[in-house]
Design an enzyme around this catalytic site. Structure first.
Site, PDB file in Angstrom:
ATOM      1  N   ASP A 162       0.833  -1.205   0.000  1.00  0.00           N
ATOM      2  CA  ASP A 162       0.000   0.000   0.000  1.00  0.00           C
ATOM      3  C   ASP A 162       0.872   1.260   0.000  1.00  0.00           C
ATOM      4  O   ASP A 162       2.113   1.188   0.027  1.00  0.00           O
ATOM      5  CB  ASP A 162      -0.920  -0.054   1.236  1.00  0.00           C
ATOM      6  CG  ASP A 162      -2.294   0.532   0.955  1.00  0.00           C
ATOM      7  OD1 ASP A 162      -2.410   1.380   0.055  1.00  0.00           O
ATOM      8  OD2 ASP A 162      -3.242   0.148   1.673  1.00  0.00           O
ATOM      9  N   GLU A 195      -1.053   2.055  -5.102  1.00  0.00           N
ATOM     10  CA  GLU A 195      -0.917   3.493  -4.833  1.00  0.00           C
ATOM     11  C   GLU A 195      -2.033   4.274  -5.520  1.00  0.00           C
ATOM     12  O   GLU A 195      -1.903   5.465  -5.753  1.00  0.00           O
ATOM     13  CB  GLU A 195       0.497   4.007  -5.132  1.00  0.00           C
ATOM     14  CG  GLU A 195       1.029   3.747  -6.518  1.00  0.00           C
ATOM     15  CD  GLU A 195       0.311   4.559  -7.577  1.00  0.00           C
ATOM     16  OE1 GLU A 195      -0.587   3.990  -8.232  1.00  0.00           O
ATOM     17  OE2 GLU A 195       0.631   5.750  -7.760  1.00  0.00           O
ATOM     18  N   ASN A 199       0.418   7.935  -9.084  1.00  0.00           N
ATOM     19  CA  ASN A 199       1.723   8.217  -9.689  1.00  0.00           C
ATOM     20  C   ASN A 199       1.852   7.572 -11.076  1.00  0.00           C
ATOM     21  O   ASN A 199       2.930   7.156 -11.468  1.00  0.00           O
ATOM     22  CB  ASN A 199       2.846   7.723  -8.762  1.00  0.00           C
ATOM     23  CG  ASN A 199       2.754   8.354  -7.387  1.00  0.00           C
ATOM     24  OD1 ASN A 199       3.280   9.431  -7.163  1.00  0.00           O
ATOM     25  ND2 ASN A 199       2.049   7.701  -6.464  1.00  0.00           N
ATOM     26  N   ASP A 217     -10.250   3.427  -3.604  1.00  0.00           N
ATOM     27  CA  ASP A 217     -10.912   2.207  -3.130  1.00  0.00           C
ATOM     28  C   ASP A 217     -12.339   2.095  -3.673  1.00  0.00           C
ATOM     29  O   ASP A 217     -13.079   3.078  -3.732  1.00  0.00           O
ATOM     30  CB  ASP A 217     -10.983   2.206  -1.594  1.00  0.00           C
ATOM     31  CG  ASP A 217      -9.621   1.979  -0.967  1.00  0.00           C
ATOM     32  OD1 ASP A 217      -8.618   1.880  -1.703  1.00  0.00           O
ATOM     33  OD2 ASP A 217      -9.559   1.887   0.272  1.00  0.00           O
TER      34      ASP A 217
HETATM   35  C1  GLA Z   1      -6.024   1.250   1.472  1.00  0.00           C
HETATM   36  C2  GLA Z   1      -6.140   0.267   0.308  1.00  0.00           C
HETATM   37  C3  GLA Z   1      -7.260  -0.727   0.610  1.00  0.00           C
HETATM   38  C4  GLA Z   1      -6.938  -1.457   1.912  1.00  0.00           C
HETATM   39  C5  GLA Z   1      -6.759  -0.455   3.036  1.00  0.00           C
HETATM   40  C6  GLA Z   1      -6.255  -1.126   4.301  1.00  0.00           C
HETATM   41  O1  GLA Z   1      -7.166   2.054   1.562  1.00  0.00           O
HETATM   42  O2  GLA Z   1      -6.398   0.938  -0.887  1.00  0.00           O
HETATM   43  O3  GLA Z   1      -7.400  -1.650  -0.441  1.00  0.00           O
HETATM   44  O4  GLA Z   1      -5.778  -2.220   1.738  1.00  0.00           O
HETATM   45  O5  GLA Z   1      -5.830   0.556   2.689  1.00  0.00           O
HETATM   46  O6  GLA Z   1      -6.035  -0.221   5.328  1.00  0.00           O
END
Ligand code: GLA
Length: 403
Positions: A162, A195, A199, A217
């Protein structure tokens, strides 16, 4: 350029890139190039804890999910990786080694990985390129080599990395350090770059990781799913065997969408050759949800060996689109998407989906049916018409008949 020409040229350039990548093999360091297996030759398939369970992860949960992946038929359908997302780790010990939560994972990660492997599945973990994960757990910044050695010793096959607490860092540099650490560890581990497309990973990540997020997300809603699909579709040409655009994990089965909407979600991910990482509770699935996730005809489109990411080839306007993806056997996969809430009529023209006019067989991949005959000579000659449910899709496989 017409849409059809644009589609054909994307497909051709992707095929050329694939051939070049296979000929070269993955990038190597040093003068004697060692052969490395091509990881993720097709988009990774598996399960990840985050969408459904958040921080509520444990040894018991992961074992239960691995069992369910086998008993539900998901393993037979191609799902492989069982991945624990954020919150499995609590600290580092005096040597800097990352420590799993001793209450939630009392037997440690090696025993859990062994269990997952004993089911014929693969095991994955999550970390962060910064010094903390998004939930404030230890990240891998400055510990990349040590973490890679630890994961390798545990038997990890897949790592999602992440990008929280990493704002001041350079993404290509940091993820390359992680990639090199994985290589040094001696264990092939898929690197899932997360990410969020901030980027422009589609420009540099194909020699770094096997998949990279292109979006923020996903949420378990139609709007979020369509948003991620559209954003991911912009980077069609960057995908190919061993390097995939990732519009985020599946929400199928988490309760926020209708069955038609989940079928659309799964179909769009498949036509884009996206990773198929289930995010629902596999231990408690309805038959309808299981049937979506294990639809082998749709999965075959996602996993097609040509490895081309499909995209929109015709936009009828008003929210009705035709998406297409060329397949290794010369056929085309098609998704007709209706973004409106009313059902719509639509047509699919061979000229739009990269096929020559002429007879073709048409298979409905959700009805599992060969479709009937529409034209005078008993074949679909250059198009077919169909009806699409509102907030839904029709998904087809169209195969030219050899003459
Ligand atoms: C970010 C990622 C998610 C998940 C959360 C976990 O938001 O994009 O897919 O992994 O962190 O904290």
């Amino acid at each position: 350029m017409s849409r059809t020409t644009a589609f054909a040229s994307v497909a051709a350039s992707v095929v050329l890139a694939v051939v070049a990548a296979c000929a070269q093999g993955p990038a190597t360091t040093g003068s004697a190039p060692a052969a490395r297996p091509l990881l993720a030759a097709t988009p990774p398939m598996g399960f990840n804890t985050w969408n459904r369970f958040g921080c509520n992860v444990s040894d018991t949960l992961v074992r239960g999910i691995a069992d369910a992946m086998v008993s539900s038929g998901m393993k037979d359908a191609g799902y492989q990786y069982v991945v624990i997302d954020d919150c499995w780790q609590v600290s580092r010990d005096s040597t800097g080694r990352v420590v799993p939560d001793p209450e939630r994972f009392p037997e440690g990660m090696k025993a859990l990985a062994d269990y997952v492997h004993s089911k014929g599945l693969k095991f994955g973990l999550y970390t962060d390129a910064g010094d903390r994960t998004c939930q404030g757990r230890p990240g891998s910044y400055g510990h990349e080599d040590q973490d890679a050695r630890t994961y390798a010793a545990w038997g990890v096959d897949y790592v999602k990395v992440d990008w929280c607490h990493a704002d001041s860092l350079d993404a290509a540099t940091r993820y390359t350090i992680v990639r090199n650490a994985f290589r040094q560890s001696g264990r092939p581990m898929v690197l899932s770059i997360c990410e969020w497309g901030q980027n422009r990973p589609w420009e540099w990540a194909d020699t770094v990781g096997q998949l990279w997020r292109t979006t923020n997300d996903i949420w378990d809603s139609w709007q979020s799913m369509i948003w991620n699909a559209d954003a991911n579709a912009r980077h069609q040409a960057a995908a190919g065997p061993g390097h995939w655009n990732d519009p985020d994990m599946l929400e199928v089965g988490n309760g926020g969408m209708t069955l038609d909407e989940y079928r659309a979600h799964f179909s769009l991910w498949a036509i884009m050759a996206a990773p198929l990482i289930a995010g629902n509770d596999l231990r408690h699935m309805s038959d309808d949800i299981r049937d979506i996730l294990t639809n082998k005809e749709v999965i075959a489109v996602d996993q097609d060996s040509l490895g081309v990411q499909g995209g929109v080839v015709f936009d009828r306007g008003g929210g009705v689109q035709v998406w297409a993806k060329p397949l290794a056997d010369g056929s085309a996969a098609v998704v007709v998407l209706d973004e409106r809430t009313d059902s719509a009529g639509a047509y699919v023209r061979w000229a739009d989906i990269g096929l020559k006019n002429g007879p073709a067989t048409v298979r409905d991949l959700w009805a599992h049916q060969d479709l009937g005959v529409h034209t005078d000579d008993g074949t679909f000659a250059d198009r077919l018409t169909t009806r699409v449910p509102g907030h839904g899709v029709v998904m087809l496989r169209i195969t030219p008949v050899k003459q």
